[in-house]
Enzyme design. Structure first.
Site, PDB file in Angstrom:
ATOM      1  N   GLY A 129      -5.805  -3.241   4.811  1.00 32.02           N
ATOM      2  CA  GLY A 129      -4.638  -2.408   5.099  1.00 32.02           C
ATOM      3  C   GLY A 129      -4.821  -1.391   6.204  1.00 32.02           C
ATOM      4  CG  ASP A 184      -0.973   4.048  -6.001  1.00 32.56           C
ATOM      5  OD1 ASP A 184      -0.319   5.038  -6.370  1.00 32.56           O
ATOM      6  OD2 ASP A 184      -0.761   2.898  -6.428  1.00 32.56           O
ATOM      7  CG  PHE A 230       4.631  -1.214  -3.319  1.00 29.51           C
ATOM      8  CD1 PHE A 230       3.513  -0.911  -4.095  1.00 29.51           C
ATOM      9  CD2 PHE A 230       4.526  -2.185  -2.334  1.00 29.51           C
ATOM     10  CE1 PHE A 230       2.309  -1.579  -3.894  1.00 29.51           C
ATOM     11  CE2 PHE A 230       3.323  -2.858  -2.126  1.00 29.51           C
ATOM     12  CZ  PHE A 230       2.218  -2.553  -2.911  1.00 29.51           C
ATOM     13  CG  ASP A 255      -0.778  -6.373   1.290  1.00 31.51           C
ATOM     14  OD1 ASP A 255      -1.352  -5.290   1.081  1.00 31.51           O
ATOM     15  OD2 ASP A 255      -0.941  -7.382   0.583  1.00 31.51           O
ATOM     16  NE  ARG A 286      -2.513  -7.554   4.820  1.00 32.45           N
ATOM     17  CZ  ARG A 286      -3.042  -6.745   3.900  1.00 32.45           C
ATOM     18  NH1 ARG A 286      -2.982  -5.439   4.060  1.00 32.45           N
ATOM     19  NH2 ARG A 286      -3.612  -7.230   2.825  1.00 32.45           N
TER      20      ARG A 286
HETATM   21  P1  IMP Z   1      -5.840   3.193  -5.412  1.00 29.61           P
HETATM   22  O1  IMP Z   1      -7.220   2.784  -5.782  1.00 29.61           O
HETATM   23  O2  IMP Z   1      -4.886   3.093  -6.569  1.00 29.61           O
HETATM   24  O3  IMP Z   1      -5.777   4.553  -4.745  1.00 29.61           O
HETATM   25  O4  IMP Z   1      -5.295   2.080  -4.447  1.00 29.61           O
HETATM   26  C1  IMP Z   1      -5.382   2.128  -3.108  1.00 29.61           C
HETATM   27  C2  IMP Z   1      -5.104   0.760  -2.540  1.00 29.61           C
HETATM   28  O5  IMP Z   1      -3.981   0.131  -3.158  1.00 29.61           O
HETATM   29  C3  IMP Z   1      -4.743   0.893  -1.087  1.00 29.61           C
HETATM   30  O6  IMP Z   1      -5.871   0.667  -0.296  1.00 29.61           O
HETATM   31  C4  IMP Z   1      -3.714  -0.170  -0.876  1.00 29.61           C
HETATM   32  O7  IMP Z   1      -4.340  -1.355  -0.480  1.00 29.61           O
HETATM   33  C5  IMP Z   1      -3.087  -0.402  -2.217  1.00 29.61           C
HETATM   34  N1  IMP Z   1      -1.773   0.287  -2.324  1.00 29.61           N
HETATM   35  C6  IMP Z   1      -1.464   1.358  -3.080  1.00 29.61           C
HETATM   36  N2  IMP Z   1      -0.180   1.733  -2.924  1.00 29.61           N
HETATM   37  C7  IMP Z   1       0.329   0.871  -2.012  1.00 29.61           C
HETATM   38  C8  IMP Z   1       1.627   0.741  -1.398  1.00 29.61           C
HETATM   39  O8  IMP Z   1       2.572   1.494  -1.632  1.00 29.61           O
HETATM   40  N3  IMP Z   1       1.751  -0.276  -0.507  1.00 29.61           N
HETATM   41  C9  IMP Z   1       0.732  -1.120  -0.179  1.00 29.61           C
HETATM   42  N4  IMP Z   1      -0.478  -1.028  -0.719  1.00 29.61           N
HETATM   43  C10 IMP Z   1      -0.689  -0.041  -1.629  1.00 29.61           C
HETATM   44 MG    MG Z   2      -6.226  -0.915   0.917  1.00 32.38          MG
END
Ligand code: IMP
Ligand code: MG
Length: 170
Positions: free
Chosen positions: A40, A99, A148, A155, A161
């Site tokens: 990403g 996130d 989202f 993506d 993307r």
């Molecule tokens: P975390 O471990 O929950 O903080 O997740 C982070 C990863 O989840 C990021 O590197 C993204 O790849 C994916 N992610 C979280 N939220 C989104 C979103 O709104 N759109 C796309 N990818 C997301």
């Molecule tokens: Mg990511």
């Protein structure tokens, strides 16, 4: 899927320049290793690195906490490790979106254990609604409450993307 514009191309470009300026001045006289989190962060990473006007090095890691759904499984796996030694070096982790915070807190701990002299986090977007781990984002492009997001590298099931701006899926 229907989508609405969330962050324009111009706003992204402007903010990337500001973050790059901040990193340039904070790391003056050093040569930080920028570690991008695949996939990403690739567009953000390459725009950011080219806008930073001090020497930097690049490496990439791949971690996944997401299966094919839009919510985190909570389990982080590192599926590709970095290849440059980081002991004694300043490191900046470059992420597209934070996130739950699980991915970054896992990676931060891992790279700190390997002896980076400092470790900061740069994320294009910090999404606030679903934090489980408090990770401090040293360089944050945009704070977004919820939703989202796709585009500019982000993506949903590997789609969207390529979009040059960031959208919220409806
Ligand atoms: P975390 O471990 O929950 O903080 O997740 C982070 C990863 O989840 C990021 O590197 C993204 O790849 C994916 N992610 C979280 N939220 C989104 C979103 O709104 N759109 C796309 N990818 C997301
Ligand atoms: Mg990511």
């Amino acid at each position: 899927m229907e989508r609405e514009l969330c962050i324009s191309k111009e706003a992204i470009q402007q903010r990337v320049l500001e973050l790059a300026e901040q990193i340039t001045s904070d790391y003056a006289g050093e040569e930080p290793i920028l570690i991008g989190i695949l996939n990403g962060a690739v567009f953000f990473f390459s725009d950011l690195m080219r806008a930073i006007s001090i020497p930097t090095k690049m490496d990439f890691v791949r971690a996944s906490s997401y299966g094919s759904r839009m919510a985190s499984s909570g389990i982080i796996r590192m599926t590709k490790d970095i290849e440059i030694p980081i002991a004694g070096k300043p490191v900046v982790l470059v992420e597209d979106i934070v996130d739950s915070g699980l991915t970054l807190s896992y990676l931060k701990e891992k790279f700190e254990q390997r002896g980076a002299s400092s470790l900061k986090i740069c994320a294009l977007i910090d999404k606030l609604e679903r934090k489980e781990k408090d990770v401090f984002v040293d360089y944050c492009g945009f704070q977004i409450q919820e939703g989202f997001l796709v585009g500019y590298g982000l993506d949903c099931n590997e789609e969207y993307r390529y979009l040059p701006e960031i959208y919220r899926l409806k």
